[in-house]
Enzyme design. Structure first.
Site, PDB file in Angstrom:
ATOM      1  N   GLY A 172     -52.076  17.744 -67.646  1.00 18.82           N
ATOM      2  CA  GLY A 172     -53.096  17.877 -68.690  1.00 18.82           C
ATOM      3  C   GLY A 172     -53.256  16.676 -69.598  1.00 18.82           C
ATOM      4  O   GLY A 172     -53.723  16.823 -70.735  1.00 18.82           O
ATOM      5  N   ARG A 221     -61.842  32.622 -52.338  1.00 21.83           N
ATOM      6  CA  ARG A 221     -62.236  31.588 -53.293  1.00 21.83           C
ATOM      7  C   ARG A 221     -63.349  32.110 -54.213  1.00 21.83           C
ATOM      8  O   ARG A 221     -63.374  31.859 -55.401  1.00 21.83           O
ATOM      9  CB  ARG A 221     -62.731  30.339 -52.545  1.00 21.83           C
ATOM     10  CG  ARG A 221     -63.095  29.183 -53.482  1.00 21.83           C
ATOM     11  CD  ARG A 221     -63.698  27.997 -52.750  1.00 21.83           C
ATOM     12  NE  ARG A 221     -62.930  27.570 -51.597  1.00 21.83           N
ATOM     13  CZ  ARG A 221     -61.802  26.857 -51.665  1.00 21.83           C
ATOM     14  NH1 ARG A 221     -61.325  26.491 -52.820  1.00 21.83           N
ATOM     15  NH2 ARG A 221     -61.165  26.526 -50.567  1.00 21.83           N
ATOM     16  N   ARG A 229     -57.897  22.560 -56.981  1.00 19.50           N
ATOM     17  CA  ARG A 229     -58.544  23.506 -56.061  1.00 19.50           C
ATOM     18  C   ARG A 229     -59.902  22.949 -55.667  1.00 19.50           C
ATOM     19  O   ARG A 229     -60.582  22.337 -56.501  1.00 19.50           O
ATOM     20  CB  ARG A 229     -58.782  24.887 -56.732  1.00 19.50           C
ATOM     21  CG  ARG A 229     -57.571  25.560 -57.308  1.00 19.50           C
ATOM     22  CD  ARG A 229     -56.557  25.937 -56.271  1.00 19.50           C
ATOM     23  NE  ARG A 229     -57.051  26.835 -55.247  1.00 19.50           N
ATOM     24  CZ  ARG A 229     -56.414  27.068 -54.102  1.00 19.50           C
ATOM     25  NH1 ARG A 229     -55.289  26.456 -53.834  1.00 19.50           N
ATOM     26  NH2 ARG A 229     -56.919  27.901 -53.221  1.00 19.50           N
ATOM     27  N   ASN A 283     -65.783  15.833 -62.743  1.00 22.55           N
ATOM     28  CA  ASN A 283     -64.405  15.624 -62.289  1.00 22.55           C
ATOM     29  C   ASN A 283     -64.007  14.187 -62.572  1.00 22.55           C
ATOM     30  O   ASN A 283     -64.861  13.298 -62.615  1.00 22.55           O
ATOM     31  CB  ASN A 283     -64.295  15.893 -60.785  1.00 22.55           C
ATOM     32  CG  ASN A 283     -62.871  15.758 -60.281  1.00 22.55           C
ATOM     33  OD1 ASN A 283     -61.917  16.208 -60.952  1.00 22.55           O
ATOM     34  ND2 ASN A 283     -62.686  15.141 -59.131  1.00 22.55           N
ATOM     35  N   HIS A 333     -61.407  11.159 -61.108  1.00 23.65           N
ATOM     36  CA  HIS A 333     -60.648  10.842 -59.890  1.00 23.65           C
ATOM     37  C   HIS A 333     -60.046   9.450 -60.024  1.00 23.65           C
ATOM     38  O   HIS A 333     -60.727   8.517 -60.464  1.00 23.65           O
ATOM     39  CB  HIS A 333     -61.585  10.919 -58.678  1.00 23.65           C
ATOM     40  CG  HIS A 333     -60.874  10.703 -57.379  1.00 23.65           C
ATOM     41  ND1 HIS A 333     -60.139  11.692 -56.770  1.00 23.65           N
ATOM     42  CD2 HIS A 333     -60.747   9.605 -56.601  1.00 23.65           C
ATOM     43  CE1 HIS A 333     -59.597  11.220 -55.657  1.00 23.65           C
ATOM     44  NE2 HIS A 333     -59.954   9.943 -55.535  1.00 23.65           N
TER      45      HIS A 333
HETATM   46  C1  GRF Z   1     -55.489  12.388 -62.852  1.00 25.39           C
HETATM   47  O1  GRF Z   1     -55.033  11.211 -62.245  1.00 25.39           O
HETATM   48  C2  GRF Z   1     -56.871  12.734 -62.386  1.00 25.39           C
HETATM   49  O2  GRF Z   1     -57.665  11.608 -62.129  1.00 25.39           O
HETATM   50  C3  GRF Z   1     -56.605  13.470 -61.095  1.00 25.39           C
HETATM   51  O3  GRF Z   1     -55.449  14.231 -61.354  1.00 25.39           O
HETATM   52  C4  GRF Z   1     -54.691  13.607 -62.386  1.00 25.39           C
HETATM   53  C5  GRF Z   1     -54.539  14.633 -63.470  1.00 25.39           C
HETATM   54  O4  GRF Z   1     -53.684  14.196 -64.488  1.00 25.39           O
HETATM   55  N1  GRF Z   1     -57.740  14.269 -60.706  1.00 25.39           N
HETATM   56  P1  GRF Z   1     -53.587  15.023 -65.835  1.00 25.39           P
HETATM   57  O5  GRF Z   1     -53.209  16.452 -65.456  1.00 25.39           O
HETATM   58  O6  GRF Z   1     -54.924  14.957 -66.529  1.00 25.39           O
HETATM   59  O7  GRF Z   1     -52.505  14.350 -66.610  1.00 25.39           O
END
Ligand code: GRF
Length: 209
Positions: free
Chosen positions: A17, A70, A96, A112, A114
């Protein structure tokens, strides 16, 4: 819809988080005018739940394992999001795949983050994939979520140089710094409106005026 509801976020997590925390901090520091209505985790042990509670944000566990499909899991998530008056859903380390039930309830309103420069290295362990491939620059991407994994319109990206002596851990740590800067900025762009989609291109308000 009142002004608060129009800027209410729902954040979906599965773990640490830290991106949730970046959103909480940006709101607290006045860099992002928004409210987090609810944080939902599909795992009861997600550390991010505590971050939400520490900021007096409603934190809910909806365990995917408890549902037969789902669709049923996502319907329960959508119920929570709608009950909290959420306008924009932020996936923040939510492990998920997202399907039609959630996406249809929030059209063009699921984001999202990434840890790579998409479309390179979608899926898990993007930082390890980047190292293995030998790219010299990787980074972070915030994108709108579609049915295809890590493939929706790109809202913002930030580059991060890859060093010769990087490990997945050191590269992840430097990308994470950019993630924490990027996500609140992307959320603000979405909430402020005026942007358009041209095909799969996200065109920000400043460019479409
Ligand atoms: C991050 O690197 C995000 O880009 C990826 O999962 C990780 C989550 O980290 N989707 P956090 O739980 O926000 O610390």
């Amino acid at each position: 819809m009142n002004a608060t509801a129009a800027r209410t976020l729902g954040v979906l997590i599965s773990g640490r988080g830290s991106n949730l925390q970046a959103l909480i901090d940006a709101i607290a520091e006045g860099r992002l005018r928004a409210t987090i209505g609810v944080v939902i985790s599909n795992r009861a042990d997600a550390a991010g739940l505590e971050r939400a509670r520490a900021s007096s944000i409603r934190a809910v566990v909806v365990e995917h394992r408890g549902f037969p499909s789902r669709e049923a899991f996502e319907a329960a998530v959508v119920d929570e999001l709608q009950a909290a008056g959420v306008r924009l859903v932020c996936l923040a380390g939510f492990m998920r795949l997202v399907g039609a039930t959630l996406l249809d309830a929030f059209p063009n309103a699921v984001l999202n983050i990434h840890p790579s420069l998409l479309p390179c290295f979608p899926g898990v362990n993007a930082q390890g994939q980047a190292l293995e491939h030998g790219v010299k620059i990787s980074g972070a991407t915030v994108h709108l979520v579609t049915r295809e994994l890590d493939n929706g319109p790109i809202v913002l990206q930030a580059p991060v140089p890859v060093r010769a002596d990087d490990t997945p851990e050191t590269l992840s740590a430097r990308i994470l710094i950019e993630e924490h800067r990027l996500y609140p900025e992307a959320v603000r762009t979405l909430l402020d409106g005026g942007w358009t989609l041209q095909g799969r291109r996200f065109v920000p308000a400043s460019a479409s005026r």
